[in-house]
Design a protein around this motif. Structure first.
Motif, short mmCIF file in Angstrom:
data_model
loop_
_atom_site.label_atom_id
_atom_site.label_comp_id
_atom_site.label_asym_id
_atom_site.label_seq_id
_atom_site.Cartn_x
_atom_site.Cartn_y
_atom_site.Cartn_z
N LEU A 162 28.71 -8.65 10.16
CA LEU A 162 28.07 -8.95 11.45
C LEU A 162 28.96 -8.60 12.65
CD1 LEU A 162 26.35 -12.35 10.59
CD2 LEU A 162 25.41 -10.04 10.50
N LYS B 191 23.60 -10.92 22.51
CA LYS B 191 23.32 -9.49 22.69
C LYS B 191 22.44 -9.23 23.92
CE LYS B 191 23.97 -6.58 19.81
NZ LYS B 191 25.09 -5.64 19.57
N ILE C 29 20.85 -10.76 7.30
CA ILE C 29 21.61 -12.02 7.19
C ILE C 29 21.04 -12.88 6.07
CG2 ILE C 29 22.23 -14.14 8.41
CD1 ILE C 29 22.25 -12.52 11.00
N VAL D 35 22.67 -18.04 12.85
CA VAL D 35 23.46 -16.85 13.19
C VAL D 35 22.60 -15.81 13.91
CG1 VAL D 35 24.85 -14.97 12.26
CG2 VAL D 35 25.03 -17.25 11.26
N THR D 36 21.36 -15.60 13.44
CA THR D 36 20.49 -14.61 14.07
C THR D 36 20.19 -14.96 15.52
OG1 THR D 36 19.45 -14.12 11.93
CG2 THR D 36 18.27 -13.41 13.90
N MET E 264 23.31 -14.57 17.71
CA MET E 264 23.63 -13.16 17.96
C MET E 264 22.66 -12.53 18.95
SD MET E 264 24.79 -11.74 14.19
CE MET E 264 25.07 -10.06 14.80
N ALA F 165 28.60 -14.07 17.39
CA ALA F 165 28.51 -13.78 15.96
C ALA F 165 29.64 -14.50 15.21
CB ALA F 165 28.60 -12.28 15.70
N THR G 207 28.84 -17.89 12.53
CA THR G 207 29.08 -17.53 11.14
C THR G 207 30.16 -18.41 10.53
OG1 THR G 207 28.51 -15.23 11.69
CG2 THR G 207 29.60 -15.62 9.59
N GLN H 137 27.66 -6.63 16.02
CA GLN H 137 27.63 -7.29 17.32
C GLN H 137 28.58 -6.62 18.32
OE1 GLN H 137 25.44 -9.43 18.00
NE2 GLN H 137 26.09 -10.94 19.51
#
Length: 347
Positions: free
Chosen positions: A296, A38, A270, A30-31, A34, A49, A53, A300
């Motif tokens: 999240l 971004k 997270i 997920v990190t 994202m 995101a 997830t 985001q």
């Protein structure tokens, strides 16, 4: 006794390692997704995101076939929504009518809890495309391109993390007996989802579009008790997630443009939520998963290198609260009353 104790200790270590692997899988997937959404200048970074997830908290099969089976219905629904919105751009009532037919066909086939869960993402992505095509000047075909890229990157990241942090072998998944969907179930679903879509098509309130996630989740329930339980749980997780997002935003204030600091803070947040989810079971695990997504999405959506997005996050929390309270009021107003003669007879 020593042999039994040793066996229990080994089993305990394996379970702890399995939980740690799960938390790390979720956190890293997920990190990274994202951060890609971004900082690679995508016009719709929220998908980076949303999809990872969902896949990492709800997914059961991480083979290429399993990932495609999970993601492709959503991509097809979004693509069809673009076609419908482009062809009937000057006829919103026709778009709304076709949407109702689409929702009804999905609901009619959702005869098990697994199928009900699988209905959520295609329905919401259809609504997202329809509403944004009505009230924005965004290029919708380009949006489909970004949806596809978000899904592809999510699938690749998921495969890599599953290879690095293997999933412990579990027993066969539970088998649910299909329950036929009654006309009443279909009417309730169409009434709630259809009226929500109609409101969003008539009123230019883009920020409220994501309020349809808990509406859809509640509308597809099989009975009144499940409906009330889902609404109350979403009130806890959705509004609570916004509160966590606000705290994270304040901690990042003035430093969110520093990629390393932002990545470290985001990954830490997270991991805390993912580790709590990994150590939970059953309903509590679902609550942690919903809270993770609810936390999240506003980060985001609204937080950028130049804007903290606190006003939008507070607005989102308020809109979610109002929406869920309306659903609870609807549940109470439609509560069936016991017959007076029956009450006297029981007395």
């Amino acid at each position: 006794m020593p042999i039994e104790h040793s066996r229990l200790m080994k089993q305990s270590r394996l379970m702890e390692q399995s939980r740690l692997n799960e938390a790390l899988r979720v956190t890293l997937t997920v990190t990274l997704c994202m951060l890609i959404g971004k900082f690679f200048d995508f016009s719709s970074p929220v998908y980076f995101a949303l999809y990872p997830t969902i896949i990492m908290t709800k997914g059961k099969d991480y083979s290429w076939y399993g990932l495609a089976k999970t993601l492709l219905p959503t991509l097809m629904a979004a693509s069809c929504a673009v076609v419908v919105s482009e062809i009937f751009a000057d006829h919103p009532f026709i778009i709304w009518t076709i949407s109702l037919i689409f929702f009804d066909q999905l609901r009619r086939r959702a005869t098990t809890p697994a199928k009900q869960g699988a209905m959520l993402m295609p329905t919401f992505n259809w609504i997202l495309i329809i509403v944004f095509s009505q009230h924005t000047t965004m290029n919708m075909p380009e949006r489909i391109h970004e949806i596809f890229l978000a899904m592809l990157i999510t699938a690749i990241m998921a495969k890599i993390m599953v290879a690095l942090f293997p999933i412990a072998r579990k027993g066969p998944p539970p088998v649910f007996t299909p329950h036929p969907v009654s006309y009443q179930n279909r009417l309730v679903s169409l009434s709630l989802i259809g009226s929500g879509l109609a409101f969003l098509m008539m009123v230019d309130m883009i920020s409220a579009t994501f309020c349809m996630v808990p509406v859809v989740a509640a509308a597809i329930q099989q009975n009144r008790d499940s409906f009330a339980l889902v609404v109350k749980r979403r009130l806890l997780t959705q509004v609570g997630g916004c509160a966590i997002a606000v705290i994270f935003t304040l901690l990042m204030a003035g430093h969110q443009h520093v990629i390393g600091f932002y990545a470290l803070g985001l990954g830490g947040l997270i991991y805390l939520l993912a580790y709590s989810m990994a150590n939970a079971e059953g309903t509590e695990k679902d609550i942690h998963a919903d809270a993770l997504l609810a936390t999240l999405l506003p980060i985001q959506l609204y937080m950028s290198s130049t804007d903290l997005g606190l006003e939008n996050t507070f607005l989102r929390a308020w809109e979610l609260t109002v929406t869920l309270i309306i659903l609870l009021i609807c549940h109470q107003l439609t509560q069936p009353h016991k017959d007076k003669n029956t009450i006297r007879g029981n007395a």
